[in-house]
Design a protein around this motif. Structure first.
Motif, PDB file in Angstrom:
ATOM      1  N   LEU A 209       0.601  -1.028  -0.075  1.00 31.71           N
ATOM      2  CA  LEU A 209       0.029   0.117  -0.083  1.00 31.71           C
ATOM      3  C   LEU A 209       0.613   1.552   0.284  1.00 31.71           C
ATOM      4  O   LEU A 209       0.905   2.473  -0.249  1.00 31.71           O
ATOM      5  CB  LEU A 209      -0.390  -0.024   1.360  1.00 31.71           C
ATOM      6  N   THR A 210       1.505   0.926   0.674  1.00 27.64           N
ATOM      7  CA  THR A 210       2.943   1.897   0.269  1.00 27.64           C
ATOM      8  C   THR A 210       3.264   2.546  -0.557  1.00 27.64           C
ATOM      9  O   THR A 210       3.611   3.993  -1.126  1.00 27.64           O
ATOM     10  CB  THR A 210       4.097   1.703   1.886  1.00 27.64           C
ATOM     11  N   ALA A 211       3.595   1.565  -1.092  1.00 27.01           N
ATOM     12  CA  ALA A 211       3.782   2.277  -2.302  1.00 27.01           C
ATOM     13  C   ALA A 211       3.116   2.460  -3.877  1.00 27.01           C
ATOM     14  O   ALA A 211       3.453   2.950  -4.738  1.00 27.01           O
ATOM     15  CB  ALA A 211       5.061   0.333  -3.266  1.00 27.01           C
ATOM     16  N   VAL A 212       2.039   1.912  -3.275  1.00 24.32           N
ATOM     17  CA  VAL A 212       1.281   2.373  -4.410  1.00 24.32           C
ATOM     18  C   VAL A 212       0.359   3.838  -3.794  1.00 24.32           C
ATOM     19  O   VAL A 212       0.087   4.671  -5.318  1.00 24.32           O
ATOM     20  CB  VAL A 212       0.226   0.934  -4.266  1.00 24.32           C
ATOM     21  N   LEU A 213       0.750   4.493  -2.705  1.00 21.62           N
ATOM     22  CA  LEU A 213       0.615   5.267  -2.552  1.00 21.62           C
ATOM     23  C   LEU A 213       1.560   6.475  -2.706  1.00 21.62           C
ATOM     24  O   LEU A 213       1.203   7.437  -3.125  1.00 21.62           O
ATOM     25  CB  LEU A 213       0.336   5.813  -1.152  1.00 21.62           C
ATOM     26  N   ALA A 214       2.754   5.863  -2.644  1.00 21.09           N
ATOM     27  CA  ALA A 214       4.178   6.707  -2.967  1.00 21.09           C
ATOM     28  C   ALA A 214       3.658   7.400  -4.291  1.00 21.09           C
ATOM     29  O   ALA A 214       4.431   8.458  -4.809  1.00 21.09           O
ATOM     30  CB  ALA A 214       5.557   5.255  -2.764  1.00 21.09           C
ATOM     31  N   ALA A 215       3.785   6.090  -5.505  1.00 23.21           N
ATOM     32  CA  ALA A 215       3.208   6.426  -6.842  1.00 23.21           C
ATOM     33  C   ALA A 215       1.620   7.598  -6.891  1.00 23.21           C
ATOM     34  O   ALA A 215       2.040   8.635  -7.695  1.00 23.21           O
ATOM     35  CB  ALA A 215       2.983   5.401  -8.160  1.00 23.21           C
ATOM     36  N   VAL A 216       1.270   7.475  -6.047  1.00 26.19           N
ATOM     37  CA  VAL A 216      -0.043   8.476  -6.535  1.00 26.19           C
ATOM     38  C   VAL A 216      -0.295   9.671  -6.201  1.00 26.19           C
ATOM     39  O   VAL A 216       0.027  10.971  -6.626  1.00 26.19           O
ATOM     40  CB  VAL A 216      -1.493   7.324  -5.481  1.00 26.19           C
ATOM     41  N   ALA A 217       1.121  10.059  -4.938  1.00 28.44           N
ATOM     42  CA  ALA A 217       1.541  11.100  -4.315  1.00 28.44           C
ATOM     43  C   ALA A 217       2.575  12.086  -4.668  1.00 28.44           C
ATOM     44  O   ALA A 217       3.449  12.948  -4.189  1.00 28.44           O
ATOM     45  CB  ALA A 217       1.312  11.092  -2.979  1.00 28.44           C
ATOM     46  N   GLY A 218       3.487  10.811  -5.025  1.00 30.67           N
ATOM     47  CA  GLY A 218       4.617  11.799  -5.669  1.00 30.67           C
ATOM     48  C   GLY A 218       4.681  12.245  -7.113  1.00 30.67           C
ATOM     49  O   GLY A 218       3.813  12.383  -7.484  1.00 30.67           O
ATOM     50  N   GLY A 219       5.891  12.911  -6.876  1.00 31.56           N
ATOM     51  CA  GLY A 219       6.349  13.748  -8.196  1.00 31.56           C
ATOM     52  C   GLY A 219       5.444  12.761 -10.319  1.00 31.56           C
ATOM     53  O   GLY A 219       5.401  13.662 -11.050  1.00 31.56           O
ATOM     54  N   SER A 220       6.577  11.576 -10.065  1.00 40.86           N
ATOM     55  CA  SER A 220       6.293  11.092 -10.380  1.00 40.86           C
ATOM     56  C   SER A 220       6.031   9.857 -10.845  1.00 40.86           C
ATOM     57  O   SER A 220       6.571   8.974 -10.409  1.00 40.86           O
ATOM     58  CB  SER A 220       7.930  11.026 -11.466  1.00 40.86           C
ATOM     59  N   PRO A 221       4.621   9.271 -10.842  1.00 37.60           N
ATOM     60  CA  PRO A 221       3.626   8.280 -11.036  1.00 37.60           C
ATOM     61  C   PRO A 221       4.429   7.565 -11.682  1.00 37.60           C
ATOM     62  O   PRO A 221       4.569   6.252 -11.213  1.00 37.60           O
ATOM     63  CB  PRO A 221       2.157   8.567 -10.881  1.00 37.60           C
ATOM     64  N   ARG A 222       4.596   7.686 -13.006  1.00 35.21           N
ATOM     65  CA  ARG A 222       5.517   6.589 -13.914  1.00 35.21           C
ATOM     66  C   ARG A 222       6.542   5.973 -13.482  1.00 35.21           C
ATOM     67  O   ARG A 222       6.856   4.586 -13.753  1.00 35.21           O
ATOM     68  CB  ARG A 222       5.380   6.787 -15.750  1.00 35.21           C
ATOM     69  N   GLY A 223       6.892   7.294 -13.146  1.00 41.02           N
ATOM     70  CA  GLY A 223       8.452   6.459 -12.679  1.00 41.02           C
ATOM     71  C   GLY A 223       8.091   5.226 -11.219  1.00 41.02           C
ATOM     72  O   GLY A 223       8.845   4.514 -10.794  1.00 41.02           O
ATOM     73  N   ALA A 224       7.933   6.256 -10.478  1.00 41.80           N
ATOM     74  CA  ALA A 224       7.483   5.248  -9.339  1.00 41.80           C
ATOM     75  C   ALA A 224       6.691   3.648  -9.954  1.00 41.80           C
ATOM     76  O   ALA A 224       7.299   2.931  -9.189  1.00 41.80           O
ATOM     77  CB  ALA A 224       6.362   5.730  -8.685  1.00 41.80           C
TER      78      ALA A 224
END
Length: 313
Positions: A209-224
């Motif tokens: 869940l943390t990994a998913v939310l980091a992709a959602v909330a970060g500056g580069s979802p595709r990069g995450a």
């Protein structure tokens, strides 16, 4: 009051309490548990897995049982139930202290005081600070912020959603036991095996869940997502891998590489090799991402609790 609302109100209050107050300087419930677990270890320790498994069962099982008894004792009072959930959430999450420690180190690095940053690093992670230069310290801090977002906040909320107060305290107990005896030293290689494996199991949902939310909330979802898919499995930890890879991709930096724990050198794979090297300013970016992930995790956990309990009062 329905159980899902009790959790929603209590968990939100607990997370807000952590934001405003942080951890208590004295008498922290996790520290009390740690002292109790240390006493049990002194009674049980033998260099074998069986004794270690008994230690894990006694300590983690005892924490869950105490949480269940406490929750049962207040179940007829909605106000007391919300208060207990809030207190348990505040006690087991540590996002504010995590961010504060990271920022203290960042401030020292901004001043050019590498020695002060080295002296503070053990408050955040188990790296050998003397083996790190300023860039290495910054990278260690970003990695620790990423991993502890899962361990100190999101994982607890997930288990709170699944199991209420017993889930909250049980997860924190398992995580604490892993930190105490789960590492691969000569003393704990066998004795800590059960704690380490149980922590891997308990941490699995929160890490994803943390990994998913980091992709959602970060500056580069595709990069995450790209870094997670390409590099997470290379990490020696099944749970730190997805989290650190997703944070690396979201922040656009490279994590991993050579590090030292307790005089032992590890050569870990690079996560998000397309990213740039970590800079001191990335510590603040990681802390802010951690905060966004934590609040999003609260929303997801509240929704999950509603699904788990449905309309049960």
């Amino acid at each position: 009051m329905r159980a899902d609302r009790v959790f929603a109100y209590g968990a939100a209050a607990g997370l807000l309490g952590d934001l405003l107050l942080g951890d208590p300087r004295r008498g922290h419930p996790v520290a009390v548990f740690g002292r109790a677990a240390g006493a049990v270890e002194r009674l049980l320790w033998r260099d074998n897995r069986g004794r270690g498994a008994l230690h894990t069962a006694v300590c983690a099982g005892g924490a869950v049982a105490m949480g269940a008894v406490a929750a049962r004792s207040v179940r007829r009072s909605p106000v007391a139930s919300v208060a207990l959930t809030g207190l348990a959430t505040w006690a087991v999450v540590g996002g504010t202290s995590l961010g504060r420690e990271a920022r203290v180190i960042a401030q020292a690095l901004h001043r050019g005081d590498v020695e002060a940053a080295r002296a503070r690093l053990p408050h955040l992670c188990g790296r050998d600070p003397q083996a790190l230069d300023a860039d290495g310290i910054a990278r260690a801090v970003v990695e620790s912020v990423a991993e502890n977002t899962s361990d100190a906040v999101v994982g607890a909320l997930v288990w709170g959603a699944l199991g209420g107060v017993p889930g909250l305290v049980g997860f924190r107990a398992v995580n604490t036991l892993d930190a105490m005896v789960g590492h691969k030293s000569a003393r704990y290689r066998r004795y800590g095996w059960a704690s380490a494996r149980l922590d891997d199991v308990a941490g699995w949902p929160g890490a994803r869940l943390t990994a998913v939310l980091a992709a959602v909330a970060g500056g580069s979802p595709r990069g995450a997502v790209r870094a997670w898919r390409a590099d997470a499995a290379k990490h020696p930890s099944p749970n730190a891998g997805p989290v650190e890879a997703s944070f690396a991709g979201a922040l656009g930096v490279r994590l991993g590489g050579t590090l030292s724990y307790g005089g032992r050198i590890e050569h870990r794979p690079v996560l998000n090799g397309e990213g740039r090297a970590v800079e001191v300013g990335d510590i603040e970016r990681a802390v802010r991402l951690s905060r966004r992930v934590s609040w999003l995790a609260l929303g997801v956990s509240v929704a999950a609790r509603r699904i788990v309990k449905g309309r049960t009062p």
